[in-house]
Scaffold this motif. Structure first.
Motif, PDB file in Angstrom:
ATOM      1  N   SER A 100      -0.983  -1.765   2.565  1.00 50.02           N
ATOM      2  CA  SER A 100      -1.321  -2.616   3.346  1.00 50.02           C
ATOM      3  C   SER A 100      -1.251  -4.101   2.568  1.00 50.02           C
ATOM      4  CB  SER A 100      -2.701  -2.841   3.515  1.00 50.02           C
ATOM      5  OG  SER A 100      -3.007  -1.702   4.408  1.00 50.02           O
ATOM      6  N   ALA A 101      -1.193  -4.417   1.205  1.00 52.73           N
ATOM      7  CA  ALA A 101      -1.221  -5.472   0.503  1.00 52.73           C
ATOM      8  C   ALA A 101       0.574  -5.909   0.441  1.00 52.73           C
ATOM      9  CB  ALA A 101      -1.537  -5.370  -0.806  1.00 52.73           C
ATOM     10  N   ALA A 102       1.071  -4.807   0.437  1.00 54.02           N
ATOM     11  CA  ALA A 102       2.660  -5.009   0.339  1.00 54.02           C
ATOM     12  C   ALA A 102       3.051  -5.563   1.659  1.00 54.02           C
ATOM     13  CB  ALA A 102       3.400  -3.826  -0.097  1.00 54.02           C
ATOM     14  N   LEU A 103       2.632  -4.876   2.756  1.00 54.87           N
ATOM     15  CA  LEU A 103       3.023  -5.216   3.950  1.00 54.87           C
ATOM     16  C   LEU A 103       2.844  -6.792   4.276  1.00 54.87           C
ATOM     17  CD1 LEU A 103       3.806  -4.444   7.064  1.00 54.87           C
ATOM     18  CD2 LEU A 103       1.200  -4.263   7.531  1.00 54.87           C
ATOM     19  N   LEU A 104       1.271  -7.096   4.028  1.00 62.25           N
ATOM     20  CA  LEU A 104       0.869  -8.307   4.342  1.00 62.25           C
ATOM     21  C   LEU A 104       1.717  -9.414   3.613  1.00 62.25           C
ATOM     22  CD1 LEU A 104      -2.798  -7.782   4.244  1.00 62.25           C
ATOM     23  CD2 LEU A 104      -1.199  -8.571   6.091  1.00 62.25           C
ATOM     24  N   GLN A 105       2.089  -9.214   2.329  1.00 66.56           N
ATOM     25  CA  GLN A 105       3.023  -9.930   1.440  1.00 66.56           C
ATOM     26  C   GLN A 105       4.222 -10.229   2.117  1.00 66.56           C
ATOM     27  OE1 GLN A 105       3.186  -9.281  -2.903  1.00 66.56           O
ATOM     28  NE2 GLN A 105       5.318  -9.060  -2.591  1.00 66.56           N
ATOM     29  N   ASP A 106       4.665  -9.343   2.755  1.00 66.78           N
ATOM     30  CA  ASP A 106       6.061  -9.216   3.403  1.00 66.78           C
ATOM     31  C   ASP A 106       5.947 -10.240   4.560  1.00 66.78           C
ATOM     32  OD1 ASP A 106       7.113  -7.345   1.731  1.00 66.78           O
ATOM     33  OD2 ASP A 106       7.099  -5.796   3.147  1.00 66.78           O
ATOM     34  N   MET A 107       4.739 -10.194   5.139  1.00 67.98           N
ATOM     35  CA  MET A 107       4.456 -11.008   6.456  1.00 67.98           C
ATOM     36  C   MET A 107       4.271 -12.597   5.909  1.00 67.98           C
ATOM     37  SD  MET A 107       1.899  -8.872   8.558  1.00 67.98           S
ATOM     38  CE  MET A 107       1.681  -9.893  10.251  1.00 67.98           C
ATOM     39  N   GLY A 108       4.106 -12.760   4.653  1.00 70.61           N
ATOM     40  CA  GLY A 108       3.494 -13.979   4.003  1.00 70.61           C
ATOM     41  C   GLY A 108       2.338 -14.319   3.834  1.00 70.61           C
ATOM     42  N   PHE A 109       1.457 -13.505   3.979  1.00 71.83           N
ATOM     43  CA  PHE A 109       0.082 -13.404   3.711  1.00 71.83           C
ATOM     44  C   PHE A 109      -0.415 -13.170   2.357  1.00 71.83           C
ATOM     45  CE2 PHE A 109      -4.260 -12.013   4.008  1.00 71.83           C
ATOM     46  CZ  PHE A 109      -4.995 -13.086   4.843  1.00 71.83           C
ATOM     47  N   GLU A 110      -0.973 -13.761   1.562  1.00 71.08           N
ATOM     48  CA  GLU A 110      -1.335 -13.454   0.126  1.00 71.08           C
ATOM     49  C   GLU A 110      -2.440 -12.495   0.101  1.00 71.08           C
ATOM     50  OE1 GLU A 110      -1.521 -16.393  -3.117  1.00 71.08           O
ATOM     51  OE2 GLU A 110      -0.262 -17.816  -1.935  1.00 71.08           O
ATOM     52  N   ALA A 111      -2.551 -11.319  -0.570  1.00 66.07           N
ATOM     53  CA  ALA A 111      -3.669 -10.571  -0.620  1.00 66.07           C
ATOM     54  C   ALA A 111      -3.495  -9.485  -1.725  1.00 66.07           C
ATOM     55  CB  ALA A 111      -3.751  -9.619   0.822  1.00 66.07           C
ATOM     56  N   ALA A 112      -4.493  -9.307  -2.451  1.00 67.38           N
ATOM     57  CA  ALA A 112      -4.587  -8.319  -3.422  1.00 67.38           C
ATOM     58  C   ALA A 112      -5.235  -7.017  -2.724  1.00 67.38           C
ATOM     59  CB  ALA A 112      -5.334  -8.964  -4.657  1.00 67.38           C
ATOM     60  N   HIS A 113      -5.249  -5.780  -3.807  1.00 62.53           N
ATOM     61  CA  HIS A 113      -6.186  -4.870  -3.376  1.00 62.53           C
ATOM     62  C   HIS A 113      -6.851  -4.294  -4.474  1.00 62.53           C
ATOM     63  CE1 HIS A 113      -4.198  -0.724  -4.726  1.00 62.53           C
ATOM     64  NE2 HIS A 113      -3.316  -1.664  -5.185  1.00 62.53           N
ATOM     65  N   LEU A 114      -7.604  -3.488  -4.380  1.00 63.08           N
ATOM     66  CA  LEU A 114      -8.576  -2.786  -5.143  1.00 63.08           C
ATOM     67  C   LEU A 114      -7.852  -1.304  -5.578  1.00 63.08           C
ATOM     68  CD1 LEU A 114     -11.440  -2.643  -6.691  1.00 63.08           C
ATOM     69  CD2 LEU A 114     -12.277  -1.618  -4.640  1.00 63.08           C
ATOM     70  N   ARG A 115      -7.420  -1.572  -6.971  1.00 63.73           N
ATOM     71  CA  ARG A 115      -6.495  -0.529  -7.327  1.00 63.73           C
ATOM     72  C   ARG A 115      -6.951   0.718  -7.019  1.00 63.73           C
ATOM     73  NH1 ARG A 115      -1.899   0.394 -10.430  1.00 63.73           N
ATOM     74  NH2 ARG A 115      -2.238   2.052 -11.984  1.00 63.73           N
ATOM     75  N   HIS A 116      -8.216   1.204  -7.611  1.00 60.72           N
ATOM     76  CA  HIS A 116      -8.554   2.629  -7.278  1.00 60.72           C
ATOM     77  C   HIS A 116      -9.633   2.831  -6.156  1.00 60.72           C
ATOM     78  CE1 HIS A 116      -6.503   3.456 -11.056  1.00 60.72           C
ATOM     79  NE2 HIS A 116      -7.183   2.327 -11.695  1.00 60.72           N
TER      80      HIS A 116
END
Length: 137
Positions: A100-116
């Motif tokens: 999801s974070a990678a998809l959002l990054q592709d859309m131009g939306f900055e987001a991180a994710h909780l690794r585990h």
């Protein structure tokens, strides 16, 4: 006739996503709980949330609606995603949220994710809130 083999696996997709997104370790995320500019976004299914609980104050965005709720041009846009805040997405184990974070990054939306993911959040003693069961009617 057997179905042709997949050209990539989910594990490979997650690995590729993790190589290009911001990942937050559980201990760091727990320490961020008091940051008013941070929004934890839970993309788990409602049944997971009801069964296992939630991060207090987190915003629920079903994975299937993510792109639509984040896009201001979408009729489904949610105002929370228009705020100038930091967003940390999570699922149960970190796979769905990495994608999801990678998809959002592709859309131009900055987001991180909780690794585990939320399961590690619980293991590491992060605060958890129970959801009230919904009345069926």
């Amino acid at each position: 006739m057997p179905r042709p083999a997949l050209t990539t696996t989910v594990a490979a997709m997650v690995e590729a996503a993790r190589a290009r997104i911001e990942e937050i370790e559980t201990e760091d995320a727990i320490a961020m709980m008091e940051d008013a500019d941070l929004v934890f976004v839970d993309i788990r299914d409602i049944r997971e949330r009801q069964r296992d609980g939630v991060i207090p104050g987190s915003f629920h965005c079903p994975r299937g609606m993510l792109e639509f709720w984040v896009d201001p041009a979408s009729p489904y846009f949610k105002e929370v995603f228009g705020q100038d805040r930091r967003f940390v997405f999570h699922c149960a184990s970190g796979w769905r949220s990495a994608l999801s974070a990678a998809l959002l990054q592709d859309m131009g939306f900055e987001a991180a994710h909780l690794r585990h993911g939320f399961s590690d959040w619980v293991r590491k003693g992060g605060p958890v809130e129970s959801l009230e069961p919904r009345a069926r009617g």
